[in-house]
Design an enzyme around this catalytic site. Structure first.
Site, PDB file in Angstrom:
ATOM      1  N   LEU A  38     -24.433 102.744  53.352  1.00  0.00           N
ATOM      2  CA  LEU A  38     -23.519 102.703  52.207  1.00  0.00           C
ATOM      3  C   LEU A  38     -22.106 103.145  52.575  1.00  0.00           C
ATOM      4  O   LEU A  38     -21.892 103.961  53.467  1.00  0.00           O
ATOM      5  CB  LEU A  38     -24.055 103.617  51.095  1.00  0.00           C
ATOM      6  CG  LEU A  38     -25.474 103.280  50.607  1.00  0.00           C
ATOM      7  CD1 LEU A  38     -25.888 104.253  49.501  1.00  0.00           C
ATOM      8  CD2 LEU A  38     -25.587 101.846  50.118  1.00  0.00           C
ATOM      9  N   HIS A  42     -20.093 100.385  47.942  1.00  0.00           N
ATOM     10  CA  HIS A  42     -21.350 100.576  47.200  1.00  0.00           C
ATOM     11  C   HIS A  42     -21.184 101.656  46.124  1.00  0.00           C
ATOM     12  O   HIS A  42     -21.724 101.557  45.023  1.00  0.00           O
ATOM     13  CB  HIS A  42     -22.468 101.006  48.156  1.00  0.00           C
ATOM     14  CG  HIS A  42     -22.805  99.994  49.214  1.00  0.00           C
ATOM     15  ND1 HIS A  42     -22.457 100.142  50.531  1.00  0.00           N
ATOM     16  CD2 HIS A  42     -23.453  98.808  49.133  1.00  0.00           C
ATOM     17  CE1 HIS A  42     -22.884  99.111  51.232  1.00  0.00           C
ATOM     18  NE2 HIS A  42     -23.488  98.276  50.405  1.00  0.00           N
ATOM     19  N   GLN A 102     -33.382  87.469  54.527  1.00  0.00           N
ATOM     20  CA  GLN A 102     -32.025  86.922  54.427  1.00  0.00           C
ATOM     21  C   GLN A 102     -31.286  86.939  55.767  1.00  0.00           C
ATOM     22  O   GLN A 102     -30.105  86.645  55.830  1.00  0.00           O
ATOM     23  CB  GLN A 102     -31.229  87.615  53.327  1.00  0.00           C
ATOM     24  CG  GLN A 102     -30.871  89.067  53.586  1.00  0.00           C
ATOM     25  CD  GLN A 102     -30.210  89.697  52.373  1.00  0.00           C
ATOM     26  OE1 GLN A 102     -30.865  90.032  51.395  1.00  0.00           O
ATOM     27  NE2 GLN A 102     -28.892  89.865  52.414  1.00  0.00           N
ATOM     28  N   LYS A 112     -17.068  91.058  47.248  1.00  0.00           N
ATOM     29  CA  LYS A 112     -16.842  90.675  48.645  1.00  0.00           C
ATOM     30  C   LYS A 112     -17.812  89.563  49.040  1.00  0.00           C
ATOM     31  O   LYS A 112     -17.462  88.629  49.743  1.00  0.00           O
ATOM     32  CB  LYS A 112     -16.995  91.854  49.597  1.00  0.00           C
ATOM     33  CG  LYS A 112     -16.580  91.461  51.012  1.00  0.00           C
ATOM     34  CD  LYS A 112     -16.824  92.539  52.005  1.00  0.00           C
ATOM     35  CE  LYS A 112     -18.227  92.644  52.427  1.00  0.00           C
ATOM     36  NZ  LYS A 112     -18.771  91.733  53.378  1.00  0.00           N
ATOM     37  N   ASP A 113     -19.056  89.693  48.568  1.00  0.00           N
ATOM     38  CA  ASP A 113     -20.050  88.635  48.817  1.00  0.00           C
ATOM     39  C   ASP A 113     -19.945  87.636  47.662  1.00  0.00           C
ATOM     40  O   ASP A 113     -20.831  87.561  46.801  1.00  0.00           O
ATOM     41  CB  ASP A 113     -21.444  89.255  48.916  1.00  0.00           C
ATOM     42  CG  ASP A 113     -21.552  90.166  50.118  1.00  0.00           C
ATOM     43  OD1 ASP A 113     -21.514  89.662  51.248  1.00  0.00           O
ATOM     44  OD2 ASP A 113     -21.634  91.387  49.929  1.00  0.00           O
ATOM     45  N   LEU A 116     -14.243  96.594  52.970  1.00  0.00           N
ATOM     46  CA  LEU A 116     -15.311  97.480  53.436  1.00  0.00           C
ATOM     47  C   LEU A 116     -16.594  96.678  53.584  1.00  0.00           C
ATOM     48  O   LEU A 116     -16.927  95.849  52.735  1.00  0.00           O
ATOM     49  CB  LEU A 116     -15.536  98.625  52.442  1.00  0.00           C
ATOM     50  CG  LEU A 116     -14.385  99.590  52.214  1.00  0.00           C
ATOM     51  CD1 LEU A 116     -14.849 100.795  51.410  1.00  0.00           C
ATOM     52  CD2 LEU A 116     -13.787 100.057  53.537  1.00  0.00           C
ATOM     53  N   ARG A 162     -21.133  96.111  58.079  1.00  0.00           N
ATOM     54  CA  ARG A 162     -21.060  95.538  59.432  1.00  0.00           C
ATOM     55  C   ARG A 162     -19.779  95.934  60.172  1.00  0.00           C
ATOM     56  O   ARG A 162     -19.671  95.665  61.366  1.00  0.00           O
ATOM     57  CB  ARG A 162     -21.182  94.013  59.372  1.00  0.00           C
ATOM     58  CG  ARG A 162     -22.598  93.555  58.998  1.00  0.00           C
ATOM     59  CD  ARG A 162     -22.758  92.045  59.121  1.00  0.00           C
ATOM     60  NE  ARG A 162     -24.147  91.647  59.096  1.00  0.00           N
ATOM     61  CZ  ARG A 162     -24.799  91.185  58.018  1.00  0.00           C
ATOM     62  NH1 ARG A 162     -24.180  91.079  56.862  1.00  0.00           N
ATOM     63  NH2 ARG A 162     -26.073  90.852  58.093  1.00  0.00           N
TER      64      ARG A 162
HETATM   65  O1  PAF Z   1     -25.478  92.415  49.215  1.00  0.00           O
HETATM   66  C1  PAF Z   1     -26.499  92.952  49.697  1.00  0.00           C
HETATM   67  O2  PAF Z   1     -26.484  94.108  50.151  1.00  0.00           O
HETATM   68  C2  PAF Z   1     -27.793  92.164  49.741  1.00  0.00           C
HETATM   69  O3  PAF Z   1     -27.563  90.818  50.012  1.00  0.00           O
HETATM   70  C3  PAF Z   1     -28.655  92.342  48.469  1.00  0.00           C
HETATM   71  C4  PAF Z   1     -27.955  91.824  47.246  1.00  0.00           C
HETATM   72  C5  PAF Z   1     -28.984  93.823  48.286  1.00  0.00           C
HETATM   73  C6  PAF Z   1     -29.972  91.583  48.630  1.00  0.00           C
HETATM   74  O4  PAF Z   1     -30.677  92.010  49.741  1.00  0.00           O
END
Ligand code: PAF
Length: 280
Positions: free
Chosen positions: A33, A37, A61, A149-150, A184, A187
């Site tokens: 984190l 987060h 994933q 960000k995602d 942020l 990775r």
């Molecule tokens: O964004 C993330 O950290 C992940 O893709 C998630 C949403 C927790 C699903 O594993």
């Protein structure tokens, strides 16, 4: 903060919270984190709400050859950060709880998940949608929080929730950035000090392109210039794209908001970022 590693315990605790009139909000994470987060936890906190964070490094994933085995795991510091942020409950399922023997279901969202990262990382969004659907069923939140960000992940989750009539309100929380503009990300720890300095080229290139497009410049040229700037900074570019902010179509509907998205590799580290073109 209460910590659960077993579904029956989690469900009993959440049942008790709901029975006492509390709302449940979920912040799904893969741990390691950072302040991004914590911004999700802060957005979720409200009087009368039990905030649940989940930490699960979801193997489904990650593609073959991706960073599943070296993905940072920092359970002790994650627990300290969540406690400090006022998170009420942490769901830490083991992999056998999420994917027991015989597990055979995939949630696949077509359309929004197909281009961009969906093309670069086949199967990635099926893994995301499947685990998020499971987390929604386990926690049954009325609100859930995801980082912008995602950006494509957020669009995939919104589409899934709409299509499957999941009773949860999805909130996207703005990207948190370092002082120099780098988004942020868990990775970022992979970057060497020298790569870390060069990484700032990513938000800079997006900022320059967004301003150019906003100012009426040809968008194809702005995207090419951004790609060239990233390549000059040592990135290997997956894509720099201008899309409809809702459908992620590369042909934005006139009058609808547009978003610039980019993914590029610096050494072994793949970074993504995005920026709204149309402000206000
Ligand atoms: O964004 C993330 O950290 C992940 O893709 C998630 C949403 C927790 C699903 O594993």
């Amino acid at each position: 903060m209460e910590i659960y590693r077993e579904l029956a315990g989690l469900r009993a605790a959440l049942e008790a919270a709901r029975a006492s009139g509390r709302e449940v909000a979920l912040v799904p994470t893969m741990g390691a984190l950072h302040a991004g987060h914590i911004a999700l936890v802060e957005a979720a906190r409200r009087p009368g709400t039990t905030v649940v964070a989940s930490i699960f490094v979801n193997p489904r994933q990650f593609g073959a050859g991706e960073d599943l085995s070296r993905y940072p795991r920092k359970e002790t510091s994650d627990i300290a950060m969540l406690t400090e942020a006022g998170c009420d409950l942490l769901w830490l399922p083991p992999v056998e709880q999420m994917y027991p023997d015989g597990f055979a279901t995939i949630v696949s969202v077509s359309g929004v998940s197909e281009g961009l990262d969906g093309a670069a990382r086949p199967g990635h969004f099926d893994g995301v949608a499947t685990v998020v659907a499971k987390l929604f069923n386990q926690v049954r939140p009325t609100r859930a929080f995801f980082g912008e960000k995602d950006f494509q992940q957020l669009a995939v989750v919104r589409r899934m929730v709409t299509d499957l009539d999941v009773e949860v309100e999805i909130t996207g929380v703005p990207t948190q950035r370092e002082d120099d503009g780098l988004a942020l990300s868990s990775r970022n720890v992979y970057l060497s000090p020298e790569e870390r300095q060069r990484a700032v080229a990513l938000p800079r290139a997006l900022g320059i392109a967004a301003r150019a497009i906003r100012g009426g410049s040809d968008s194809a040229k702005a995207l090419d210039d951004a790609t060239a700037a990233l390549t000059a900074a040592g990135f290997e570019v997956d894509y720099v794209a201008l899309v409809d902010a809702e459908t992620l179509s590369p042909q934005p509907t006139p009058g609808r908001r547009r978003q610039l998205l980019a993914a590029a590799r610096l050494g072994k580290t793949r970074l993504i970022d995005n920026l709204a073109v149309d402000l206000g």
